[in-house]
Design an enzyme around this catalytic site. Structure first.
Site, PDB file in Angstrom:
ATOM      1  N   HIS A 113       2.445  -1.908 -13.444  1.00  0.00           N
ATOM      2  CA  HIS A 113       3.919  -1.550 -13.159  1.00  0.00           C
ATOM      3  C   HIS A 113       4.214  -1.558 -11.957  1.00  0.00           C
ATOM      4  O   HIS A 113       3.277  -1.304 -10.869  1.00  0.00           O
ATOM      5  CB  HIS A 113       4.517  -0.753 -14.210  1.00  0.00           C
ATOM      6  CG  HIS A 113       4.099   0.580 -13.708  1.00  0.00           C
ATOM      7  ND1 HIS A 113       2.632   1.167 -13.941  1.00  0.00           N
ATOM      8  CD2 HIS A 113       4.521   1.446 -12.597  1.00  0.00           C
ATOM      9  CE1 HIS A 113       2.528   2.529 -13.267  1.00  0.00           C
ATOM     10  NE2 HIS A 113       3.567   2.670 -12.622  1.00  0.00           N
ATOM     11  N   HIS A 132       5.129  -2.712  -4.749  1.00  0.00           N
ATOM     12  CA  HIS A 132       3.628  -3.221  -4.895  1.00  0.00           C
ATOM     13  C   HIS A 132       3.133  -2.812  -6.238  1.00  0.00           C
ATOM     14  O   HIS A 132       3.893  -2.316  -6.916  1.00  0.00           O
ATOM     15  CB  HIS A 132       2.801  -2.990  -3.838  1.00  0.00           C
ATOM     16  CG  HIS A 132       2.438  -1.047  -3.989  1.00  0.00           C
ATOM     17  ND1 HIS A 132       3.393  -0.231  -3.716  1.00  0.00           N
ATOM     18  CD2 HIS A 132       1.375  -0.386  -4.675  1.00  0.00           C
ATOM     19  CE1 HIS A 132       2.855   0.997  -4.175  1.00  0.00           C
ATOM     20  NE2 HIS A 132       1.667   0.749  -4.573  1.00  0.00           N
TER      21      HIS A 132
END
Length: 185
Positions: A43, A128
Site C-alpha cells: 500500500h 512510494h
C-alpha cells in the site's frame, strides 16, 4: 479504552500487484537477507498514526472526510525503483510514484488537520510503495545493481478513488492489516 495501531493508506490494484511481483521475483533471486512485503499488504502510506484510542476513530474520520470532500479521484503511475536512505546504505527497497503532486497535496491537507487534533506533523513525506526491507548488507552490491536496473521501470497506472483507514496488528509472521473505514474521493 482500547488502543490500536492505525494508518491511512491507498491500496494498490491487483493488476499492479501482479506486475510488482515480477520485479520482486527478480530481487528474490539474489542471495540477500531481504524481508519482502506480502503482496496483499502492499500500500501507499499517507499517514502512520501509531497507537490510537479506538474512540478517536470518529474524530479522525471526521477530519479525513472534511479533506477528501475537496478531492476527486485521480490517476497515479507506478514507475521507478529506489532505496532508502540511498543505494549505498539500503534499508528499504521501493517502487516510486511518477507525477505524485495530487498525493502530496492530499497528504499535506490531511496532515494539517491531524496536527490540529494532536498528531505530529510529518517531517518529510515520500510517496512510494515499499516492496522489501534489507536486514543486513549481504548481497548489497547485487541488490544495488538490480535497483539501478529497475530505476526507470514502468509498472503501470491505476485510479485512486478512495483512501482507507487501517488497523495494523503485529504478529511474528508479519503484520495483519484490517480496513477500519473507507473514504471515497
Amino acid at each position: 479504552m482500547s488502543q490500536l495501531r492505525a494508518f491511512l493508506a491507498i491500496d494498490v490494484d491487483e493488476d499492479i500487484k501482479a506486475k510488482m511481483y515480477k520485479i520482486i521475483k527478480e530481487f528474490k533471486q539474489i542471495d540477500a537477507n531481504i524481508k519482502y512485503v506480502d503482496l496483499e499488504n502492499i500500500h501507499l502510506t499517507l499517514k502512520f498514526f501509531g497507537e490510537i484510542d479506538s474512540e478517536g476513530i470518529e474524530l479522525l474520520s471526521s477530519k479525513i472526510e472534511s479533506v477528501v470532500s475537496n478531492f476527486d479521484k485521480f490517476t497515479i503511475k507506478i514507475k521507478g525503483c529506489g532505496a532508502f536512505p540511498n543505494t549505498n546504505r539500503i534499508k528499504v527497497i521501493w517502487l516510486g510514484i511518477d507525477g505524485d503532486e495530487v498525493i502530496k497535496q492530499l497528504h499535506d491537507e490531511l496532515d494539517k488537520e491531524f496536527v490540529k487534533i494532536g498528531f505530529d506533523k510529518d517531517k518529510k513525506f515520500s510517496s512510494h510503495l515499499t516492496i522489501g526491507r534489507m536486514r543486513n548488507a549481504k548481497g548489497k552490491n547485487k541488490v544495488k545493481s538490480t535497483i539501478e536496473e529497475f530505476s526507470e521501470v514502468e509498472v503501470g497506472q491505476m485510479d485512486v478513488d478512495r483512501i482507507i483507514l487501517k488497523k495494523s496488528t503485529l504478529t511474528p509472521a508479519g503484520p495483519i492489516y484490517e480496513d477500519l473505514k473507507t473514504f471515497e474521493l
